[in-house]
Design a protein around this motif. Structure first.
Motif, PDB file in Angstrom:
ATOM      1  N   GLU A 134       7.597   3.975 -10.610  1.00 27.07           N
ATOM      2  CA  GLU A 134       7.013   2.640 -10.637  1.00 27.07           C
ATOM      3  C   GLU A 134       7.037   2.040  -9.229  1.00 27.07           C
ATOM      4  N   ALA A 135       5.923   1.455  -8.817  1.00 27.20           N
ATOM      5  CA  ALA A 135       5.854   0.841  -7.486  1.00 27.20           C
ATOM      6  C   ALA A 135       6.928  -0.232  -7.333  1.00 27.20           C
ATOM      7  N   ASP A 136       7.245  -0.925  -8.437  1.00 27.27           N
ATOM      8  CA  ASP A 136       8.247  -1.992  -8.395  1.00 27.27           C
ATOM      9  C   ASP A 136       9.646  -1.461  -8.083  1.00 27.27           C
ATOM     10  N   SER A 137       9.868  -0.157  -8.302  1.00 27.01           N
ATOM     11  CA  SER A 137      11.187   0.418  -8.059  1.00 27.01           C
ATOM     12  C   SER A 137      11.389   0.799  -6.587  1.00 27.01           C
ATOM     13  N   ILE A 138      10.329   0.724  -5.802  1.00 26.77           N
ATOM     14  CA  ILE A 138      10.397   1.107  -4.392  1.00 26.77           C
ATOM     15  C   ILE A 138      10.706  -0.118  -3.544  1.00 26.77           C
ATOM     16  N   THR A 139      11.708   0.023  -2.674  1.00 26.85           N
ATOM     17  CA  THR A 139      12.074  -1.049  -1.755  1.00 26.85           C
ATOM     18  C   THR A 139      11.982  -0.533  -0.323  1.00 26.85           C
ATOM     19  N   MET A 140      12.195  -1.414   0.630  1.00 27.95           N
ATOM     20  CA  MET A 140      12.203  -1.016   2.038  1.00 27.95           C
ATOM     21  C   MET A 140      13.338  -0.037   2.320  1.00 27.95           C
ATOM     22  N   ASP A 141      14.375  -0.051   1.491  1.00 28.84           N
ATOM     23  CA  ASP A 141      15.534   0.821   1.693  1.00 28.84           C
ATOM     24  C   ASP A 141      15.455   2.135   0.921  1.00 28.84           C
ATOM     25  N   THR A 142      14.391   2.331   0.147  1.00 23.67           N
ATOM     26  CA  THR A 142      14.236   3.571  -0.604  1.00 23.67           C
ATOM     27  C   THR A 142      14.015   4.717   0.373  1.00 23.67           C
ATOM     28  N   SER A 143      14.827   5.753   0.248  1.00 24.98           N
ATOM     29  CA  SER A 143      14.648   6.912   1.128  1.00 24.98           C
ATOM     30  C   SER A 143      13.708   7.905   0.461  1.00 24.98           C
ATOM     31  N   PHE A 144      13.100   8.729   1.292  1.00 23.80           N
ATOM     32  CA  PHE A 144      12.213   9.753   0.752  1.00 23.80           C
ATOM     33  C   PHE A 144      13.028  10.795  -0.006  1.00 23.80           C
ATOM     34  N   LYS A 198       0.830  -1.205   0.000  1.00 26.57           N
ATOM     35  CA  LYS A 198       0.000   0.000   0.000  1.00 26.57           C
ATOM     36  C   LYS A 198       0.865   1.256   0.000  1.00 26.57           C
ATOM     37  N   ILE A 199       1.933   1.229   0.801  1.00 25.30           N
ATOM     38  CA  ILE A 199       2.838   2.383   0.850  1.00 25.30           C
ATOM     39  C   ILE A 199       3.510   2.580  -0.512  1.00 25.30           C
ATOM     40  N   ALA A 200       3.981   1.494  -1.112  1.00 19.49           N
ATOM     41  CA  ALA A 200       4.631   1.590  -2.425  1.00 19.49           C
ATOM     42  C   ALA A 200       3.674   2.182  -3.454  1.00 19.49           C
ATOM     43  N   ALA A 201       2.410   1.776  -3.409  1.00 18.98           N
ATOM     44  CA  ALA A 201       1.416   2.307  -4.346  1.00 18.98           C
ATOM     45  C   ALA A 201       1.189   3.803  -4.112  1.00 18.98           C
ATOM     46  N   LEU A 202       1.100   4.211  -2.853  1.00 26.66           N
ATOM     47  CA  LEU A 202       0.925   5.631  -2.543  1.00 26.66           C
ATOM     48  C   LEU A 202       2.123   6.451  -3.025  1.00 26.66           C
ATOM     49  N   LEU A 203       3.313   5.935  -2.769  1.00 23.10           N
ATOM     50  CA  LEU A 203       4.531   6.644  -3.187  1.00 23.10           C
ATOM     51  C   LEU A 203       4.631   6.713  -4.705  1.00 23.10           C
ATOM     52  N   ALA A 204       4.302   5.623  -5.369  1.00 20.75           N
ATOM     53  CA  ALA A 204       4.361   5.597  -6.831  1.00 20.75           C
ATOM     54  C   ALA A 204       3.432   6.647  -7.418  1.00 20.75           C
ATOM     55  N   GLU A 205       2.235   6.737  -6.850  1.00 26.93           N
ATOM     56  CA  GLU A 205       1.260   7.714  -7.337  1.00 26.93           C
ATOM     57  C   GLU A 205       1.730   9.144  -7.056  1.00 26.93           C
ATOM     58  N   GLN A 206       2.220   9.381  -5.847  1.00 27.11           N
ATOM     59  CA  GLN A 206       2.597  10.743  -5.460  1.00 27.11           C
ATOM     60  C   GLN A 206       3.856  11.230  -6.169  1.00 27.11           C
ATOM     61  N   PHE A 207       4.815  10.321  -6.395  1.00 21.87           N
ATOM     62  CA  PHE A 207       6.103  10.745  -6.942  1.00 21.87           C
ATOM     63  C   PHE A 207       6.314  10.353  -8.399  1.00 21.87           C
ATOM     64  N   GLY A 208       5.313   9.712  -9.006  1.00 15.21           N
ATOM     65  CA  GLY A 208       5.406   9.380 -10.419  1.00 15.21           C
ATOM     66  C   GLY A 208       6.496   8.375 -10.741  1.00 15.21           C
ATOM     67  N   ASP A 232      15.581   9.952  -1.878  1.00 11.11           N
ATOM     68  CA  ASP A 232      15.754   9.335  -3.202  1.00 11.11           C
ATOM     69  C   ASP A 232      14.579   9.667  -4.123  1.00 11.11           C
ATOM     70  N   LEU A 233      13.408   9.808  -3.528  1.00  7.08           N
ATOM     71  CA  LEU A 233      12.199  10.093  -4.306  1.00  7.08           C
ATOM     72  C   LEU A 233      12.056  11.586  -4.607  1.00  7.08           C
ATOM     73  N   GLY A 234      12.940  12.384  -4.035  1.00  7.68           N
ATOM     74  CA  GLY A 234      12.887  13.826  -4.259  1.00  7.68           C
ATOM     75  C   GLY A 234      11.847  14.526  -3.402  1.00  7.68           C
ATOM     76  N   ALA A 235      11.508  13.920  -2.266  1.00  9.08           N
ATOM     77  CA  ALA A 235      10.468  14.480  -1.409  1.00  9.08           C
ATOM     78  C   ALA A 235      10.953  15.728  -0.690  1.00  9.08           C
ATOM     79  N   ASP A 236      10.089  16.748  -0.696  1.00  8.25           N
ATOM     80  CA  ASP A 236      10.357  17.927   0.114  1.00  8.25           C
ATOM     81  C   ASP A 236       9.351  17.932   1.274  1.00  8.25           C
ATOM     82  N   SER A 237       9.389  18.965   2.089  1.00  4.53           N
ATOM     83  CA  SER A 237       8.533  18.977   3.282  1.00  4.53           C
ATOM     84  C   SER A 237       7.044  18.948   2.929  1.00  4.53           C
TER      85      SER A 237
END
Length: 77
Positions: free
Chosen positions: A17-27, A5-15, A29-34
């Motif tokens: 692929e859900a498959d590219s997200i792992t437990m070690d993916t940092s926010f 569910k988290i991977a799907a949310l992140l994939a949607e929010q950051f554009g 790495d996704l380019g997340a700001d505040s």
């Protein structure tokens, strides 16, 4: 199940692929700001039926695995 569910949310929010997200993916790495983190927090609260996730708890979350473990703990309560 939580991770998926988290991977799907992140994939949607950051554009990404859900498959590219792992437990070690940092926010970072996704380019997340505040603002992204606030939006993600709201989406997670809605998805998992939580209210007012504790900001102090969230400050220690830097990778997807941290968030998954946090949610496991909160959902067991």
């Amino acid at each position: 199940m939580i991770f998926e569910k988290i991977a799907a949310l992140l994939a949607e929010q950051f554009g990404v692929e859900a498959d590219s997200i792992t437990m070690d993916t940092s926010f970072e790495d996704l380019g997340a700001d505040s603002l992204d983190i606030v939006e993600l927090t709201m989406a997670v609260e809605e998805e998992f039926g939580l209210e007012n996730m504790d900001e102090d708890d969230l400050s220690g979350i830097s990778v997807v695995g941290d968030l998954v473990n946090y949610l496991k703990t909160k959902l067991e309560d």
